[in-house]
Design a protein around this motif. Sequence first.
Motif, mmCIF file in Angstrom:
data_model
loop_
_atom_site.group_PDB
_atom_site.id
_atom_site.type_symbol
_atom_site.label_atom_id
_atom_site.label_comp_id
_atom_site.label_asym_id
_atom_site.label_seq_id
_atom_site.Cartn_x
_atom_site.Cartn_y
_atom_site.Cartn_z
ATOM 1 N N TRP A 70 1.159 -0.986 -0.141
ATOM 2 C CA TRP A 70 -0.014 0.127 0.068
ATOM 3 C C TRP A 70 0.684 1.435 0.025
ATOM 4 O O TRP A 70 0.479 1.655 -0.579
ATOM 5 C CB TRP A 70 -1.021 0.029 1.361
ATOM 6 C CG TRP A 70 -1.982 1.217 1.137
ATOM 7 C CD1 TRP A 70 -2.460 1.805 0.553
ATOM 8 C CD2 TRP A 70 -3.092 1.487 2.092
ATOM 9 N NE1 TRP A 70 -3.237 2.771 0.531
ATOM 10 C CE2 TRP A 70 -3.453 2.722 2.001
ATOM 11 C CE3 TRP A 70 -2.739 1.023 3.661
ATOM 12 C CZ2 TRP A 70 -4.252 3.377 2.983
ATOM 13 C CZ3 TRP A 70 -3.170 2.054 4.826
ATOM 14 C CH2 TRP A 70 -4.116 3.303 4.414
ATOM 15 N N VAL A 89 2.404 2.676 -3.483
ATOM 16 C CA VAL A 89 1.279 2.960 -3.866
ATOM 17 C C VAL A 89 2.034 4.671 -3.790
ATOM 18 O O VAL A 89 1.063 5.333 -4.313
ATOM 19 C CB VAL A 89 -0.021 2.641 -4.265
ATOM 20 C CG1 VAL A 89 -0.913 3.703 -4.904
ATOM 21 C CG2 VAL A 89 -0.176 0.990 -5.210
ATOM 22 N N GLY A 121 -3.270 -0.302 -5.444
ATOM 23 C CA GLY A 121 -3.640 0.828 -4.171
ATOM 24 C C GLY A 121 -5.347 -0.104 -3.506
ATOM 25 O O GLY A 121 -4.957 -0.374 -2.139
#
Length: 142
Positions: free
Chosen positions: A17, A20, A56
């Motif tokens: 995550w 991203v 994401g």
Amino acid sequence: MLYNWILWFHVISFISWFAVLFYLPRLYVYHAEHSDNKGFIEVVKIQEMKLYKYIGVPSMWATIISGAVLIYLGDWMKAPWLHAKLLFLAFLIAYFYSLGVLRIKLLNDNCTKSGKFFRMYNEVPTILMLLIVAMVVFKPFS
């Protein structure tokens, strides 16, 4: 043993995550600074979409769900540091969704933000990451 596997998955999801969260605003910098190069912008728009939607969103949800399971298994809800961590997580989720709003504006060619704005905006996840990790490692307020 199950707790350790879920923790492993949570850390991997968190790292994915954040990849991203760190890279998407950089693409926005390129997008904002090269808006006159239509061929380049079309490629960047595809990269932005794929990064946000295919990496994401799933990694954010994997992080949230695995974190919730860890809280449940570890019985952490009474830990004061966890409440601070969850507050910073809420800010991080809001930031992520703001990147989605900005992506749509860039996609439709109606974003007025500059490359300088996106460079500064790119610092938000770094600050939140430092705070979130500090809560886990140092467990203040306990």
